[in-house]
Scaffold this active site. Structure first.
Site, PDB file in Angstrom:
ATOM      1  N   ASN A   1       0.823  -1.195   0.000  1.00 34.16           N
ATOM      2  CA  ASN A   1       0.000   0.000   0.000  1.00 34.16           C
ATOM      3  C   ASN A   1       0.874   1.270   0.000  1.00 34.16           C
ATOM      4  O   ASN A   1       0.721   2.162  -0.849  1.00 34.16           O
ATOM      5  CB  ASN A   1      -0.882  -0.093   1.257  1.00 34.16           C
ATOM      6  CG  ASN A   1      -1.990   0.917   1.326  1.00 34.16           C
ATOM      7  OD1 ASN A   1      -2.151   1.567   2.346  1.00 34.16           O
ATOM      8  ND2 ASN A   1      -2.787   1.047   0.287  1.00 34.16           N
TER       9      ASN A   1
ATOM     10  N   GLY B   1       4.306   1.296  -0.383  1.00 33.52           N
ATOM     11  CA  GLY B   1       5.306   1.183  -1.441  1.00 33.52           C
ATOM     12  C   GLY B   1       4.765   1.705  -2.764  1.00 33.52           C
ATOM     13  O   GLY B   1       5.451   2.413  -3.511  1.00 33.52           O
TER      14      GLY B   1
ATOM     15  N   PHE C   1       9.656  -8.864   7.309  1.00 30.71           N
ATOM     16  CA  PHE C   1      10.303  -9.481   6.142  1.00 30.71           C
ATOM     17  C   PHE C   1      11.711  -8.919   5.864  1.00 30.71           C
ATOM     18  O   PHE C   1      12.374  -9.346   4.924  1.00 30.71           O
ATOM     19  CB  PHE C   1       9.426  -9.292   4.893  1.00 30.71           C
ATOM     20  CG  PHE C   1       8.035  -9.841   5.047  1.00 30.71           C
ATOM     21  CD1 PHE C   1       7.825 -11.135   5.532  1.00 30.71           C
ATOM     22  CD2 PHE C   1       6.919  -9.083   4.728  1.00 30.71           C
ATOM     23  CE1 PHE C   1       6.530 -11.646   5.684  1.00 30.71           C
ATOM     24  CE2 PHE C   1       5.628  -9.586   4.877  1.00 30.71           C
ATOM     25  CZ  PHE C   1       5.433 -10.868   5.357  1.00 30.71           C
TER      26      PHE C   1
ATOM     27  N   LYS D   1       8.039   0.905   9.298  1.00 33.46           N
ATOM     28  CA  LYS D   1       7.710   1.222  10.690  1.00 33.46           C
ATOM     29  C   LYS D   1       7.710  -0.056  11.522  1.00 33.46           C
ATOM     30  O   LYS D   1       6.819  -0.895  11.388  1.00 33.46           O
ATOM     31  CB  LYS D   1       6.363   1.950  10.756  1.00 33.46           C
ATOM     32  CG  LYS D   1       6.443   3.337  10.107  1.00 33.46           C
ATOM     33  CD  LYS D   1       5.130   4.090  10.054  1.00 33.46           C
ATOM     34  CE  LYS D   1       5.342   5.499   9.480  1.00 33.46           C
ATOM     35  NZ  LYS D   1       4.086   6.209   9.192  1.00 33.46           N
TER      36      LYS D   1
ATOM     37  N   LYS E   1       4.188   4.336  17.360  1.00 27.26           N
ATOM     38  CA  LYS E   1       2.817   4.869  17.209  1.00 27.26           C
ATOM     39  C   LYS E   1       1.846   3.773  16.799  1.00 27.26           C
ATOM     40  O   LYS E   1       0.637   3.883  17.024  1.00 27.26           O
ATOM     41  CB  LYS E   1       2.796   6.071  16.267  1.00 27.26           C
ATOM     42  CG  LYS E   1       3.182   5.792  14.806  1.00 27.26           C
ATOM     43  CD  LYS E   1       2.049   5.322  13.957  1.00 27.26           C
ATOM     44  CE  LYS E   1       2.535   4.794  12.619  1.00 27.26           C
ATOM     45  NZ  LYS E   1       1.475   4.178  11.811  1.00 27.26           N
TER      46      LYS E   1
ATOM     47  N   LYS F   1      -0.457  -5.869   5.818  1.00 27.96           N
ATOM     48  CA  LYS F   1       0.008  -6.410   7.100  1.00 27.96           C
ATOM     49  C   LYS F   1      -0.121  -5.405   8.238  1.00 27.96           C
ATOM     50  O   LYS F   1       0.238  -4.226   8.078  1.00 27.96           O
ATOM     51  CB  LYS F   1       1.489  -6.817   6.983  1.00 27.96           C
ATOM     52  CG  LYS F   1       1.770  -7.858   5.908  1.00 27.96           C
ATOM     53  CD  LYS F   1       1.246  -9.220   6.296  1.00 27.96           C
ATOM     54  CE  LYS F   1       1.488 -10.233   5.196  1.00 27.96           C
ATOM     55  NZ  LYS F   1       0.674 -11.424   5.292  1.00 27.96           N
TER      56      LYS F   1
ATOM     57  N   GLN G   1       1.253  -3.917  11.663  1.00 24.77           N
ATOM     58  CA  GLN G   1       2.584  -3.826  12.283  1.00 24.77           C
ATOM     59  C   GLN G   1       2.495  -3.647  13.804  1.00 24.77           C
ATOM     60  O   GLN G   1       3.425  -3.940  14.530  1.00 24.77           O
ATOM     61  CB  GLN G   1       3.360  -2.650  11.670  1.00 24.77           C
ATOM     62  CG  GLN G   1       3.552  -2.764  10.167  1.00 24.77           C
ATOM     63  CD  GLN G   1       4.646  -3.724   9.753  1.00 24.77           C
ATOM     64  OE1 GLN G   1       5.775  -3.337   9.534  1.00 24.77           O
ATOM     65  NE2 GLN G   1       4.303  -4.999   9.667  1.00 24.77           N
TER      66      GLN G   1
END
Ligand SMILES: NC(=O)C1=CN([C@@H]2O[C@H](COP(=O)(O)OP(=O)(O)OC[C@H]3O[C@@H](n4cnc5c(N)ncnc54)[C@H](O)[C@@H]3O)[C@@H](O)[C@H]2O)C=CC1
Ligand SMILES: O=C(CO)COP(=O)(O)O
Length: 341
Positions: free
Chosen positions: A16, A18, A100, A123, A204, A295, A297
């Site tokens: 998203n 990238g 990754f 992040k 955050k 994903k 985080q």
């Protein structure tokens, strides 16, 4: 064949964020003489609607899975092979989910251009060596190249729509990347605090999980504001405990308070945490059901932060981070979150 005097930018990641950043970089490299005009973007290959995602991106100029309905510039070339992506590249933009990074670095070791430098838009934190490590340091140590960071209040879909926002880049080597990343609608400020910028971006996401849980409990805006304030205090304390040079002012930059606000109101971590309360389903299930391959985080970062705090006997000094961790991994009921802080 690229000319040696030109910088060649490549993107390692095509999710998203990238893809949204690809739109900016693709446009910027053709504006200035010192860049090669082709930008390769590494795609973790998958089949979408019966076709390879790389083929879709290269023909339709759209990442239909991770950033649908946004056209990418024609000079963004999707590449499924990681080593082919970085060939001849002098400026590497790392933008993959933080879990990754280790695997990607292992494949890239010893394979980069001698003048390669990198920037991380990732992040998260790394604890694979037993202690706390910045993702930028992890990349630097593995690949022996300089690594800067860019973090900010930058929800990808909004950046892709070209709605004005700000971001923060560090001075260390960030200036080499500034021209490729800055645009009138994506205003990048340079600061002198790599660790502060990066830890803001990572931590955050834990605060956003807490904010989403409060939203799910329908406790209202005062409670959410309190959670955000307490969360920011723990972000600052954690960052300054583990990295002595982290500056107070960094928390007032886009990477600090602004990113906390945007993520706690509009981010994926918030959205999934709210659904966790509403549905009672696990974070893992909801990530699969709600994010279509994107994903989370924040849950993993809560776990990594907790492991570091536990190893330093500091769990009690961070009651909010600990309570978020316990909701995610130890079955603490979300309604008990506020009693813990
Ligand atoms: N999406 C956003 O609004 C923003 C995200 N970020 C950060 O950028 C980083 C990247 O996130 P997004 O671009 O949003 O990704 P994403 O969450 O949208 O997509 C996941 C990406 O991971 C790839 N992937 C899946 N399995 C993989 C594997 N085994 N190895 C390598 N890649 C694999 C997928 O192909 C996909 O490109 C994260 O650290 C995130 O926190 C930062 C600012 C904004
Ligand atoms: O980092 C982000 C905005 O700056 C995106 O946050 P989420 O991963 O929670 O969507």
């Amino acid at each position: 064949m690229s000319q040696p005097s030109k910088e060649k930018v490549c993107l390692i990641g095509s999710g998203n964020w990238g893809s949204a950043i690809a739109k900016i970089v693709g446009r910027n490299v053709v504006k200035f003489d010192n860049y090669d005009s082709e930008v390769r973007m590494w795609v973790y290959e998958e089949i979408v609607h019966g076709q390879r995602l790389t083929d879709i991106i290269n023909t339709q100029h759209e990442n239909v899975k991770y950033l649908p309905n946004v056209k990418l510039p024609d000079n963004i070339v999707a590449v499924p092979d990681l080593l082919q992506t970085v060939q001849d590249a002098t400026l590497l933009v790392f933008v993959i989910p933080h879990q990754f990074v280790k695997g990607v670095c292992e494949q890239l070791k010893g394979k980069l251009h001698p003048n390669a430098r990198a920037i991380s838009l990732i992040k998260g934190v790394d604890i694979s060596n037993g202690g706390l490590n910045l993702i930028s340091d992890m990349i630097q140590e593995n690949l022996e190249i300089d690594v800067s960071v860019l973090m900010g209040a930058n929800i990808a879909s909004e950046v892709a729509m070209e709605n004005f926002c700000e971001s923060t880049i560090d001075r260390k080597n960030g200036e080499a990347f500034h021209k490729a990343l800055h645009s009138p609608y994506f205003r990048v400020a340079i600061v002198d605090d790599v660790a502060g910028v990066e830890l803001c971006g990572a931590l955050k996401n834990v605060v956003a999980i807490g904010a989403g849980l409060i939203d799910g409990l329908k406790m209202g805006e005062n409670t959410k504001a309190a959670i955000i304030r307490i969360g920011v205090m723990e972000m600052k304390k954690f960052s300054q405990t583990f990295y002595k040079g982290v500056k107070d002012e960094t928390f007032l930059e886009s990477c600090g308070i602004a990113d906390v606000i945007t993520t706690c109101f509009g981010g994926r971590n918030r959205r999934v945490a709210e659904a966790r309360v509403r549905t009672g389903k696990s974070f893992e299930t909801l990530e699969k059901e709600m994010l279509n391959g994107q994903k989370l985080q924040g849950t993993l970062t809560a776990k990594e932060v907790h492991e570091i705090l536990k190893s330093k006997n500091m769990v009690k000094e961070f009651p909010f981070f600990t309570a978020v961790y316990r909701v995610c991994y130890e079955g603490l009921a979300p309604k008990n979150l506020v009693d813990e802080i």
